[in-house]
Design an enzyme around this catalytic site. Structure first.
Site, PDB file in Angstrom:
ATOM      1  N   ILE A 174       1.051  -1.200  -0.112  1.00  0.00           N
ATOM      2  CA  ILE A 174      -0.094  -0.136   0.170  1.00  0.00           C
ATOM      3  C   ILE A 174       0.945   1.014   0.062  1.00  0.00           C
ATOM      4  CG2 ILE A 174      -0.078   0.160   2.285  1.00  0.00           C
ATOM      5  CD1 ILE A 174      -3.815   0.644   2.006  1.00  0.00           C
ATOM      6  N   TRP A 175       2.289   1.542   0.000  1.00  0.00           N
ATOM      7  CA  TRP A 175       3.183   2.013  -0.063  1.00  0.00           C
ATOM      8  C   TRP A 175       3.858   2.989   0.466  1.00  0.00           C
ATOM      9  CZ3 TRP A 175      -1.880   2.394  -3.442  1.00  0.00           C
ATOM     10  CH2 TRP A 175      -1.982   1.663  -3.961  1.00  0.00           C
ATOM     11  N   HIS A 176       3.907   1.625   1.744  1.00  0.00           N
ATOM     12  CA  HIS A 176       3.801   2.785   3.119  1.00  0.00           C
ATOM     13  C   HIS A 176       5.091   2.572   3.123  1.00  0.00           C
ATOM     14  CE1 HIS A 176      -0.388   3.112   4.146  1.00  0.00           C
ATOM     15  NE2 HIS A 176      -0.155   4.136   3.079  1.00  0.00           N
ATOM     16  N   TYR A 177       6.365   1.839   2.411  1.00  0.00           N
ATOM     17  CA  TYR A 177       7.521   1.855   3.090  1.00  0.00           C
ATOM     18  C   TYR A 177       8.265   2.739   3.682  1.00  0.00           C
ATOM     19  CZ  TYR A 177       8.435   3.885  -1.627  1.00  0.00           C
ATOM     20  OH  TYR A 177       8.240   4.511  -2.980  1.00  0.00           O
ATOM     21  N   HIS A 178       9.378   2.093   4.206  1.00  0.00           N
ATOM     22  CA  HIS A 178      10.119   3.422   5.563  1.00  0.00           C
ATOM     23  C   HIS A 178      11.220   3.228   5.926  1.00  0.00           C
ATOM     24  CE1 HIS A 178       6.431   1.113   7.490  1.00  0.00           C
ATOM     25  NE2 HIS A 178       8.483   0.632   8.567  1.00  0.00           N
TER      26      HIS A 178
END
Length: 584
Positions: free
Chosen positions: A517-521
């Site tokens: 869901i494109w929430h890489y960190h």
């Protein structure tokens, strides 16, 4: 005659701005932005004299630049173009088009992690706020305390963002069904409309207005001082320029080297003031990548690539994570209106339940709408990760989609996402060229607790879809399970697992259908790569201010906190230099 000429010019302008819209609606024009310039216009006479050079005009970089420019000269270097005039960014119904565009000038840049999950990096002024699903919700008070932020300043910085670009949604039918289904399934209480992170069910904010027009972090630049602010588009920073200064010969950032769109190299230098700084806001991939390209990273890896080592730091690019997402598609009796994310269920085990929907009112609208889980944006969730590819995405768009029955587009998704995964990975450079994407690994579900929470999330979805609220909306006996499963494979949507009481089956479902869901960190963690003020350890006049510093993605969706962070750090820096006289 003069009136005819004016009308002709208006028509020509409208035609020009709608090119590439994939037949989906008109453009709403932005206002003038005097601070925006092409990188190719940058002259040698301009290269010296900036108080702050910000690398990356994204979710954190824009509010940071706007804030610092109130008192000091700021140069923003953005590798992408402008979001203004692009209908595939501005219009909610074009969400999947903007995110699936793979052209060299597209606002999104696809990549596949070594896990086999197709992902995306933003490549546009405004960053991820230009291509995301638009949900806006704050981090929890506990998160703020754990990070060590000043709670008072945090609570001043969020509203600064909200009053400029955030709206309350008109709750779509699919989102209302999720709200009621969550409450019926026991994800309580109902917390109403709120930005706050509260256990239970709530409606959050969105960055789309009532007309479905997107407002992005790029809009926050308008709050800056035009006389002090310069934003260069299509400026790809290749490395940070260091000098060794002082008795300890400490590496000191003095500027950057970048290329414009024609390939011409430029330098941009700080003005030499003791408190001038280079600040990386290039995102969770861009910032650790650029540090390593500049010689800040693991000595052994840098030397292997022939990159001169400036600071030996084993932690740069390490400890990266992505919140794994799994979803279930529910076909509906009637078409449902498009929605992205408006409702969320926040559970105590750290699993968030959200939803999206598309509609198919006519054959033409099928081409424009497929929701947040569209296979067009790489969510090939019925194919195990190791078998996914960008070629398969293109084949889906060319050959498969047009032959699918309308039922494949008539319905909605329910999503479960794990917060704070314990499975971590990292990135490594392939070579010394900034244009070569780094190799990224997230190691989804390598930690058993993440898998346990996924099982909990899938079973939570099952409880929701079995509620009376969803029974009134969704297809029950109109199709056999076998027909639904066949359709799901063909359409790349999930109607499995068949038996959620079998833990092993659900675990395999989690592994096989995991998407992003494109929430890489992560990659530049506090205490390892940067200190508590986000200054790079071992260097002078260099900071990192973006999601690469996060140990855990904040809130249910991070964009609110990343924008807040840009404003927060801008105010902190100004107050340190000017005291309360900063007036921010």
């Amino acid at each position: 005659m003069e009136l005819l000429i004016k009308l002709l010019l208006l028509v020509l302008t409208a035609l020009k701005t709608t090119q590439g819209s994939d037949s989906c609606n008109e453009v709403k024009h932005g206002h003038g932005h005097p601070y925006l310039h092409e990188a190719s216009s940058f002259s040698q006479a301009e290269e010296e004299g900036f108080d702050y050079i910000i690398v990356g005009g994204g979710t954190s970089g824009c509010p940071l630049a706007a804030t610092l420019s109130r008192n000091y000269s700021v140069l923003v270097l953005e590798r992408g173009g402008s979001p203004y005039g692009n209908p595939n960014i501005s219009h909610m119904q074009n969400f999947h088009i903007g995110l699936s565009d793979t052209s060299p000038s597209a606002p999104s840049q696809p990549f596949i992690s070594t896990d086999g999950v197709i992902n995306t990096r933003a490549r546009v002024l405004g960053g991820g706020t230009c291509i995301n699903a638009g949900f806006y919700t704050r981090a929890s008070q506990r998160y703020v305390k754990t990070v060590g932020w000043d709670a008072k300043l945090v609570n001043e910085s969020y509203p600064w963002v909200e009053q400029r670009i955030v709206h309350w949604p008109e709750v779509a039918p699919w989102q209302a069904a999720l709200r009621d289904g969550l409450l019926e399934a026991g994800v309580a209480p109902f917390n109403g409309y709120t930005y706050n992170h509260l256990y239970g069910t709530k409606i959050g904010g969105i960055i789309f207005d009532k007309d479905g027009f997107r407002h992005t972090a790029a809009d926050l630049l308008a709050a800056g001082n035009n006389d002090n602010l310069k934003v260069l588009l299509h400026a790809t920073v290749e490395r940070i320029i260091f000098e060794r200064r002082g008795r300890r010969r400490r590496p000191t950032a003095v500027g950057v080297e970048f290329k414009d769109n024609s390939g011409k190299r430029h330098r941009a230098l700080l003005n030499g003031g003791r408190q001038s700084e280079v600040i990386l806001s290039a995102g969770a991939i861009g910032s650790p990548q650029l540090l390593q390209l500049s010689g800040v990273g693991p000595r052994k890896e840098l030397k292997k690539l022939g990159i001169p080592v400036v600071i030996d730091n084993l932690h740069v690019g390490k400890g990266m994570a992505d919140n794994p997402l799994n979803s279930i598609f529910m076909p509906t009796k009637k078409p449902v209106r498009q929605s992205l994310i408006q409702t969320v269920g926040i559970t105590h085990p750290g699993v968030f339940i959200e939803a999206s929907s598309g509609f198919s009112q006519s054959p033409n609208s099928i081409k424009c709408h497929h929701g947040i889980m569209s296979a067009e944006i790489g969510q090939l969730s019925t194919i195990p990760p190791g078998q996914r590819s960008l070629e398969a995405v293109q084949k889906y768009k060319r050959e498969i989609k047009k032959n699918l029955p309308k039922e494949a587009f008539q319905g909605g998704f329910i999503l479960e996402k794990i917060s704070g995964p314990l499975s971590h990975g990292g990135l490594r450079l392939v070579n010394g060229d900034v244009h070569t994407p780094p190799v990224v690994t997230f190691n989804y579900f390598s930690h058993p607790e993440d898998l346990q929470r996924c099982v909990y999330g899938v079973r939570s979805i099952e409880r929701v879809v079995q509620t009376k609220r969803f029974a009134d909306l969704t297809v029950n006996d109109a199709y056999t399970m076998e027909a639904l499963l066949n359709m799901s494979v063909q359409a790349n949507v999930n109607l499995i697992p068949k038996h959620t009481n079998d833990t092993a089956s659900v675990e395999q479902f989690c592994r096989d259908t995991v998407t992003t869901i494109w929430h890489y960190h992560g990659g530049c963690h506090i205490g390892k790569v940067v200190d508590g003020e986000y200054r790079v350890i071992g260097a002078a006049r260099l900071r990192v201010v973006d999601g690469s510093t996060f140990n855990k993605s904040p809130g249910t969706n991070p964009q609110a906190t990343v924008m807040m962070m840009g404003r927060y750090m801008g105010v902190k820096i100004l107050r340190k230099r000017l005291g309360r006289a900063a007036g921010v």
